[in-house]
Design an enzyme around this catalytic site. Structure first.
Site, short mmCIF file in Angstrom:
data_model
loop_
_atom_site.label_atom_id
_atom_site.label_comp_id
_atom_site.label_asym_id
_atom_site.label_seq_id
_atom_site.Cartn_x
_atom_site.Cartn_y
_atom_site.Cartn_z
N THR A 1 26.48 56.56 17.73
CA THR A 1 27.86 56.64 17.24
C THR A 1 28.23 58.08 16.90
O THR A 1 29.19 58.31 16.16
CB THR A 1 28.06 55.72 16.01
OG1 THR A 1 27.19 56.17 14.97
CG2 THR A 1 27.78 54.27 16.34
N ASP A 20 33.38 53.51 15.23
CA ASP A 20 31.93 53.33 15.47
C ASP A 20 31.40 51.90 15.33
O ASP A 20 30.51 51.51 16.11
CB ASP A 20 31.14 54.26 14.54
CG ASP A 20 31.33 55.72 14.92
OD1 ASP A 20 31.73 55.97 16.07
OD2 ASP A 20 31.07 56.59 14.08
N PHE A 65 35.74 63.19 20.72
CA PHE A 65 34.86 64.06 19.95
C PHE A 65 33.37 63.95 20.31
O PHE A 65 32.69 64.96 20.54
CB PHE A 65 35.03 63.81 18.43
CG PHE A 65 34.08 64.62 17.60
CD1 PHE A 65 34.31 65.97 17.35
CD2 PHE A 65 32.92 64.05 17.09
CE1 PHE A 65 33.41 66.73 16.61
CE2 PHE A 65 32.01 64.79 16.34
CZ PHE A 65 32.27 66.14 16.10
N ASN A 66 32.82 62.72 20.34
CA ASN A 66 31.36 62.59 20.52
C ASN A 66 30.89 63.14 21.86
O ASN A 66 29.78 63.69 21.96
CB ASN A 66 30.93 61.12 20.40
CG ASN A 66 31.02 60.62 18.98
OD1 ASN A 66 31.05 61.40 18.02
ND2 ASN A 66 31.09 59.30 18.83
N ASN A 75 29.95 65.05 13.03
CA ASN A 75 31.11 65.14 12.14
C ASN A 75 30.93 66.27 11.13
O ASN A 75 31.88 66.97 10.78
CB ASN A 75 31.30 63.82 11.39
CG ASN A 75 31.89 62.74 12.28
OD1 ASN A 75 32.76 63.01 13.10
ND2 ASN A 75 31.43 61.51 12.10
N ASP A 130 26.18 60.06 13.00
CA ASP A 130 26.56 61.30 12.29
C ASP A 130 27.52 60.96 11.15
O ASP A 130 28.67 61.39 11.14
CB ASP A 130 27.20 62.32 13.26
CG ASP A 130 28.50 61.82 13.90
OD1 ASP A 130 28.70 60.58 13.98
OD2 ASP A 130 29.31 62.67 14.30
#
Ligand code: BDR
Ligand code: CA
Length: 323
Positions: A124, A251, A164-165, A41, A14
């Site tokens: 990632t 990442d 976040f991911n 993102n 992303d």
């Protein structure tokens, strides 16, 4: 690196500043069989645009497919406050000159994994594409060489405990972690590698590293130095003074864990994803117990990276594309 030694990777990303560096590292040290984009993102149209820009910048001959435009269950939530509205704020980047190769990234993942054995999946971003592919094609986890992902950890960055991911699509992440659980019927044989915040926060874009990048000749290095300035700026603004020297370059570590595993220490642990907790959704629950009744490990948790050596590898990658 001779071709026979190059691992074959499919990048699911992303972009995102650090995703962009992951693409550069993968292109330098592996055979990239494809890039699939996911909303994360920034929305999907932007992550896709940015992946095409990166493909052009490094002259990479690999297909780019767009994937899922929203998480499985969670509402779409982005991180423009970290990466800027474009997802790659901080550099004057050219418009893409090559077209998108397809808009069904999930089918591309399934077809590619089925038609070539020994492929590494390197996500990632949020795990929506990979989770959907595993659900649609349950034979997939056992076909791949492994999954090396950036996500999770023992602390959070989007909540006290969620990274976040994983937080962006916990249900998809749970599908992926469960697929590697030895107690799941038909579970994957290859490893699931987790480059979580514990290790990625050891890998920061310090001012010195930004200047080392800027010193590399060529358009790519100049663009990345500008991206690092912006990325570090948002990190420093959002943290306590003295907490960090620069942005955590998360990442690329998911790529280097496959191409340069000697850079890392790890422990094998049983890890599950919390999907429902009011305060804990998106948490990776890492079983650190010494009790023999604990579940068997499903995850190689990276615990330490030799950051100077890893950044030298990244500079080498950038230098390979300096024209
Ligand atoms: C992860 O979230 C994104 O902001 C980065 O690209 C990275 O994949 C770090 O939590
Ligand atoms: Ca990312």
């Amino acid at each position: 690196m001779p071709d026979r030694d190059r691992r074959r990777l499919l990048i699911d990303c992303d972009p995102g500043h650090d995703d962009a560096v992951a693409i550069v590292a993968a292109a330098a040290f592996a055979e990239v069989v494809g890039i699939v984009t996911v909303a994360g993102n920034v929305p999907l149209d932007r992550t896709t645009h940015n992946a095409l820009v990166m493909r052009d910048l490094i002259g990479l001959d690999t297909p780019v497919h767009s994937g899922c435009s929203r998480p499985l269950v969670a509402p779409p939530r982005h991180a423009g406050f970290v990466h800027g509205e474009s997802g790659l704020d901080g550099a004057e980047l050219p418009e893409p000159t090559t077209p998108l190769d397809g808009t069904d990234g999930v089918e591309f993942i399934i077809d590619t994994c089925r038609s070539s054995e020994g492929l590494w999946l390197v996500p990632t971003g949020p795990l929506t594409n990979i989770g959907t592919a595993f659900r649609r094609a349950p034979d997939l986890p056992d076909r791949v060489a492994g999954v090396s992902l950036m996500g999770g950890g023992s602390f959070g960055n989007r909540s006290a405990i969620a990274e976040f991911n994983i937080w962006a699509d916990p249900e998809a992440a749970a599908i992926v972690f469960d697929a590697f659980d030895p107690s799941t019927p038909g579970s994957a044989a290859g490893p699931l590698i987790m480059a979580g915040l514990d290790v990625t926060h050891q890998f920061q874009v310090t001012p010195e590293r930004i200047e080392m990048t800027r010193a590399v000749p060529g358009q790519l290095a100049a663009a990345l130095a500008g991206l690092f300035d912006f990325f570090t700026g948002t990190y420093l603004k959002r943290h306590d003074e003295g907490a960090l020297w620069g942005a955590a370059l998360h990442d690329p570590l998911a790529v280097l864990a496959v191409t340069h595993p000697d850079l890392f220490d790890h422990v094998d642990r049983h890890v599950v994803v919390e999907t429902r907790g009011e305060h804990t959704a998106g948490m990776t629950v890492i079983d650190e117990r010494r009790l023999l009744e604990r579940s068997d490990p499903n995850c190689r948790v990276l615990t330490h990276v030799d950051a100077d050596a890893a950044f030298a590898v990244i500079l080498d990658a950038i230098t390979q594309f300096s024209t």
